[in-house]
Motif scaffolding. Structure first.
Motif, PDB file in Angstrom:
ATOM      1  N   LYS A 178       0.880  -1.105  -0.009  1.00 37.30           N
ATOM      2  CA  LYS A 178       0.074  -0.010  -0.036  1.00 37.30           C
ATOM      3  C   LYS A 178       0.921   1.193   0.120  1.00 37.30           C
ATOM      4  O   LYS A 178       0.355   2.367  -0.200  1.00 37.30           O
ATOM      5  N   TRP A 179       2.121   1.141   0.430  1.00 34.41           N
ATOM      6  CA  TRP A 179       2.998   2.108   0.194  1.00 34.41           C
ATOM      7  C   TRP A 179       4.202   2.085  -0.868  1.00 34.41           C
ATOM      8  O   TRP A 179       4.351   0.928  -1.140  1.00 34.41           O
ATOM      9  N   GLY A 180       4.989   3.130  -1.048  1.00 29.81           N
ATOM     10  CA  GLY A 180       5.920   2.875  -1.982  1.00 29.81           C
ATOM     11  C   GLY A 180       5.789   3.591  -3.185  1.00 29.81           C
ATOM     12  O   GLY A 180       5.070   4.378  -3.452  1.00 29.81           O
ATOM     13  N   ILE A 181       6.633   3.459  -4.239  1.00 32.43           N
ATOM     14  CA  ILE A 181       6.674   4.258  -5.576  1.00 32.43           C
ATOM     15  C   ILE A 181       6.184   3.226  -6.516  1.00 32.43           C
ATOM     16  O   ILE A 181       6.428   1.967  -6.764  1.00 32.43           O
ATOM     17  N   SER A 182       5.603   3.589  -7.519  1.00 31.17           N
ATOM     18  CA  SER A 182       5.239   2.980  -8.690  1.00 31.17           C
ATOM     19  C   SER A 182       5.934   2.477  -9.726  1.00 31.17           C
ATOM     20  O   SER A 182       7.222   3.131  -9.934  1.00 31.17           O
TER      21      SER A 182
END
Length: 243
Positions: free
Chosen positions: A4-8
């Motif tokens: 649910k977190w982080g970079i795409s």
């Protein structure tokens, strides 16, 4: 593996593209042309007094660009794992490998044709074909070993960018796909020979498994187009300005 977190993937790809552009400016305009092609001509006198400064700037630009390739390899593996049609994926890479060869040779080799060194799309294509073949031999370890070795050997044989090491990195990232931690550790080990390339696995660690919004064809075309621009700058614009 989604979180649910982080970079795409889109953010990762933009980061790789930007650092690649910086890296290729050094490799093309500074190294290929200012320090080699034109450095050996009468224009060389214009650069001789600033040679050390050119070397220093070039080294900084190349260091900035080192993380780009590992990120592209990681995204290739992700693309392979999620694509609906591997054949079309491979075909696109093959088509753009052909499209990119003249711009690559012009930008990095200083000539229109040079079969002694091939562009990075060839590396990515060989890596894709290798892990595709590995997928078909899930339970036969010795065949998988032969396939991986053959892919690396072919990368070296055709003299593609990064050669055997580039194909090997793609294979390792694929084999470690079940664990982001293992991907990052083994990937960093595989790229230690080209510092600071292992730093690529810091943003990769924060990848959230989402593709993100991406222009469909932009990233495919960007590679040959920016190389062509650098080749034109080095071949015609730069000497035209200095003479």
């Amino acid at each position: 593996m989604k979180t649910k977190w982080g970079i795409s993937g889109s953010v990762l790809k933009w980061f790789a593209v930007i650092t690649m552009v910086i890296d290729h400016f050094g490799a093309s305009v500074l190294e290929t042309y200012m320090m080699n092609v034109w450095g050996r001509s009468p224009l060389g006198n214009l650069f001789s007094d600033h040679w050390n400064e050119l070397l220093r700037v070039d080294r900084i630009l190349r260091y900035i660009g080192r993380p780009a390739f590992p990120i592209f390899c990681f995204l290739l593996v992700e693309g392979f794992l999620h694509t609906r049609d591997v054949k079309k994926y491979a075909m696109r890479l093959g088509i753009f490998a052909l499209i990119s060869e003249i711009p690559f040779d012009l930008a990095v080799r200083g000539k229109f044709f040079d079969w002694q060194y091939q562009n990075v799309y060839i590396t990515l294509l060989l890596g894709l074909l290798t892990i595709w073949a590995l997928k078909t031999q899930k339970d036969v370890w010795y065949l998988r070993l032969v396939i991986a070795a053959a892919g690396c050997a072919l990368g070296e044989l055709v003299h593609c960018d990064y050669g055997a090491m580039g194909v090997a990195l793609i294979v390792v990232l694929y084999l470690m796909r079940e664990s982001r931690f293992q991907q990052c550790i083994t990937g960093a080990i595989c790229t230690y020979w080209e510092l600071p390339a292992p730093l690529a696995f810091i943003p990769i660690w924060f990848y959230n498994g989402e593709r993100g919004r991406q222009p469909k064809w932009f990233f495919y075309w960007f590679y040959p187009v920016h190389l062509l621009i650098y080749g034109v700058i080095g071949s015609w614009i730069l000497p035209g300005i200095l003479l």
